[in-house]
Design a protein around this motif. Structure first.
Motif, PDB file in Angstrom:
ATOM      1  N   CYS A   1       0.842  -1.209   0.000  1.00  0.00           N
ATOM      2  CA  CYS A   1       0.000   0.000   0.000  1.00  0.00           C
ATOM      3  C   CYS A   1       0.875   1.257   0.000  1.00  0.00           C
ATOM      4  CB  CYS A   1      -0.895  -0.042   1.235  1.00  0.00           C
ATOM      5  SG  CYS A   1      -1.918   1.386   1.442  1.00  0.00           S
ATOM      6  N   LEU A   2       1.912   1.240   0.830  1.00  0.00           N
ATOM      7  CA  LEU A   2       2.817   2.396   0.912  1.00  0.00           C
ATOM      8  C   LEU A   2       3.464   2.697  -0.449  1.00  0.00           C
ATOM      9  CD1 LEU A   2       4.194   4.533   2.723  1.00  0.00           C
ATOM     10  CD2 LEU A   2       5.943   2.823   3.264  1.00  0.00           C
ATOM     11  N   GLU A   3       3.812   1.630  -1.166  1.00  0.00           N
ATOM     12  CA  GLU A   3       4.397   1.832  -2.515  1.00  0.00           C
ATOM     13  C   GLU A   3       3.456   2.614  -3.421  1.00  0.00           C
ATOM     14  OE1 GLU A   3       5.421  -1.855  -4.559  1.00  0.00           O
ATOM     15  OE2 GLU A   3       6.442  -2.503  -2.726  1.00  0.00           O
ATOM     16  N   GLN A   4       2.151   2.268  -3.363  1.00  0.00           N
ATOM     17  CA  GLN A   4       1.164   2.959  -4.221  1.00  0.00           C
ATOM     18  C   GLN A   4       1.035   4.418  -3.781  1.00  0.00           C
ATOM     19  OE1 GLN A   4       0.598   0.887  -6.621  1.00  0.00           O
ATOM     20  NE2 GLN A   4       1.536  -0.612  -5.245  1.00  0.00           N
ATOM     21  N   VAL A   5       0.970   4.591  -2.456  1.00  0.00           N
ATOM     22  CA  VAL A   5       0.797   5.951  -1.919  1.00  0.00           C
ATOM     23  C   VAL A   5       2.001   6.813  -2.287  1.00  0.00           C
ATOM     24  CG1 VAL A   5       0.598   7.290   0.224  1.00  0.00           C
ATOM     25  CG2 VAL A   5      -0.732   5.201  -0.064  1.00  0.00           C
ATOM     26  N   GLU A   6       3.192   6.254  -2.151  1.00  0.00           N
ATOM     27  CA  GLU A   6       4.400   7.048  -2.450  1.00  0.00           C
ATOM     28  C   GLU A   6       4.466   7.447  -3.919  1.00  0.00           C
ATOM     29  OE1 GLU A   6       7.279   5.694   1.216  1.00  0.00           O
ATOM     30  OE2 GLU A   6       7.902   5.200  -0.818  1.00  0.00           O
ATOM     31  N   ARG A   7       3.982   6.552  -4.776  1.00  0.00           N
ATOM     32  CA  ARG A   7       3.968   6.889  -6.206  1.00  0.00           C
ATOM     33  C   ARG A   7       3.084   8.128  -6.436  1.00  0.00           C
ATOM     34  NH1 ARG A   7       1.505   4.523 -11.158  1.00  0.00           N
ATOM     35  NH2 ARG A   7       0.333   2.976  -9.991  1.00  0.00           N
ATOM     36  N   ILE A   8       1.951   8.170  -5.777  1.00  0.00           N
ATOM     37  CA  ILE A   8       1.014   9.296  -5.951  1.00  0.00           C
ATOM     38  C   ILE A   8       1.574  10.564  -5.295  1.00  0.00           C
ATOM     39  CG2 ILE A   8      -1.312  10.129  -5.395  1.00  0.00           C
ATOM     40  CD1 ILE A   8      -2.107   7.066  -5.304  1.00  0.00           C
ATOM     41  N   VAL A   9       2.067  10.415  -4.066  1.00  0.00           N
ATOM     42  CA  VAL A   9       2.543  11.605  -3.335  1.00  0.00           C
ATOM     43  C   VAL A   9       3.775  12.196  -4.036  1.00  0.00           C
ATOM     44  CG1 VAL A   9       3.340  12.468  -1.092  1.00  0.00           C
ATOM     45  CG2 VAL A   9       1.555  10.742  -1.169  1.00  0.00           C
ATOM     46  N   SER A  10       4.639  11.345  -4.595  1.00  0.00           N
ATOM     47  CA  SER A  10       5.817  11.857  -5.330  1.00  0.00           C
ATOM     48  C   SER A  10       5.375  12.630  -6.560  1.00  0.00           C
ATOM     49  CB  SER A  10       6.718  10.749  -5.852  1.00  0.00           C
ATOM     50  OG  SER A  10       7.028   9.873  -4.872  1.00  0.00           O
ATOM     51  N   ARG A  11       4.375  12.097  -7.265  1.00  0.00           N
ATOM     52  CA  ARG A  11       3.902  12.799  -8.468  1.00  0.00           C
ATOM     53  C   ARG A  11       3.266  14.137  -8.068  1.00  0.00           C
ATOM     54  NH1 ARG A  11       5.448  14.118 -12.934  1.00  0.00           N
ATOM     55  NH2 ARG A  11       4.106  13.935 -14.759  1.00  0.00           N
ATOM     56  N   ALA A  12       2.533  14.135  -6.953  1.00  0.00           N
ATOM     57  CA  ALA A  12       1.941  15.395  -6.453  1.00  0.00           C
ATOM     58  C   ALA A  12       3.053  16.401  -6.150  1.00  0.00           C
ATOM     59  CB  ALA A  12       1.101  15.126  -5.213  1.00  0.00           C
TER      60      ALA A  12
END
Ligand code: FDA
Length: 282
Positions: free
Chosen positions: A88-99
């Motif tokens: 789950c953290l991997e998915q979240v980090e992908r989104i937060v990094s793009r943000a």
């Protein structure tokens, strides 16, 4: 189902990303900020979680391309929390990094109490690594006073809401006057922290009390924001903007609207009566 969607439509900006972005633009044009939510929770596979995360990346890219005043809100069970925290953290980090590429911000919604600890754990890891992510805390939970202190210590941005899930009395306050009392106690802590938080409620008593408290504490109107859900008290959204407050509307879109709609029905019995009376009338 299409009968129900007629009612759900009031709370959902559309099924496609294009429909949602058009609605964000309309709201922005009237002075409202937005947080955009791609509806979905408790995905059944890793593939679904990865796909949902990709949709969030696209949303952030479109928000930037169209110069919209919007961030995004997501649920961790849509990002595969049921398949493990690390995944789950991997998915979240992908989104937060793009943000972060767009100087944008991601809000992690809070789900039922079975997920609270894991949600806070994933949030803290993403926050410590990337920074541009905030959390939701629920005033009906007994534990939230301690969680507010922790978030203030971390200097993290909180959205405070009452809480939308059916929780037992052992962990949650059940009386509305007591939930309101706790909400204001927590709001006071949040406002005094001087961090930019979100006060998410449609409850006029809480809105008035927050405005009065901020005035007494000498806290500027733009040092925090009010937040409300799309389709609920839309006139009040605009009034708060006219009164000089930052006002953010939570705009959900997508085809998985049923659980979200169900929570909106639970919050207000008049919504259920309205549907039943329409069913009876045919
Ligand atoms: P309350 O329910 O007392 O409503 C006050 C008034 O608002 C009502 O009298 C009515 O006029 C209007 N109203 C409220 N709900 C309505 C409805 N469904 N239909 C029509 N009118 C309605 N919860 C959670 O557990 N996790 C989360 O991550 C979030 N995120 C979130 C974001 C934002 C921006 C908001 C505004 C709310 C949430 N929530 C949430 C939901 C929240 O916990 C709560 O269930 C609802 O906001 C309802 O509580 P109120 O404080 O609005 O008051």
């Amino acid at each position: 189902m299409s009968f129900l969607f007629r009612f759900a439509r009031r709370f959902v900006a559309g099924e496609s990303i294009q429909a949602a972005l058009a609605e964000v633009k309309r709201l922005n044009d009237s002075g409202l900020l937005v947080t955009l939510d791609f509806l979905g929770e408790n995905v059944a596979s890793r593939e679904e979680a990865v796909k949902a995360a990709s949709t969030y990346v696209t949303m952030l890219e479109e928000i930037d391309r169209l110069k919209l005043k919007a961030n995004v809100s997501l649920k961790l069970t849509q990002m595969g929390l049921d398949m493990g925290e690390e995944f789950c953290l991997e998915q979240v980090e992908r989104i937060v990094s793009r943000a972060a590429d767009f100087s944008n911000f991601v809000r992690i919604d809070m789900e039922g109490s079975g997920y609270t600890d894991r949600t806070l754990s994933v949030f803290e890891k993403a926050y410590k690594k990337l920074g541009n992510v905030g959390i939701v805390l629920q005033a009906y939970l007994h534990r939230t006073d301690k969680d507010v202190d922790r978030m203030i210590e971390l200097k993290a941005r909180v959205r405070l809401c009452k809480g939308a899930y059916a929780e037992p009395a052992t962990i949650a306050i059940k009386s509305m006057p007591k939930i309101r009392e706790n909400y204001m106690k927590l709001t006071e802590k949040l406002l005094k922290s001087k961090i930019y938080h979100g006060i998410a409620t449609h409850d006029e008593r809480l809105i008035k009390a927050t405005a009065a408290l901020a005035g007494q504490l000498g806290i500027a109107k733009d040092a925090f924001e009010f937040q409300m859900l799309y389709g609920i008290r839309p006139k009040r959204h605009l009034e708060l903007v006219r009164e000089g407050y930052n006002m953010r509307v939570y705009v959900p879109f997508g085809t998985h609207w049923l659980p979200y709609f169900y929570r909106r029905l639970r919050e207000r019995k008049e919504n259920v009566f309205f549907i039943i009376s329409n069913l009876i009338r045919g």
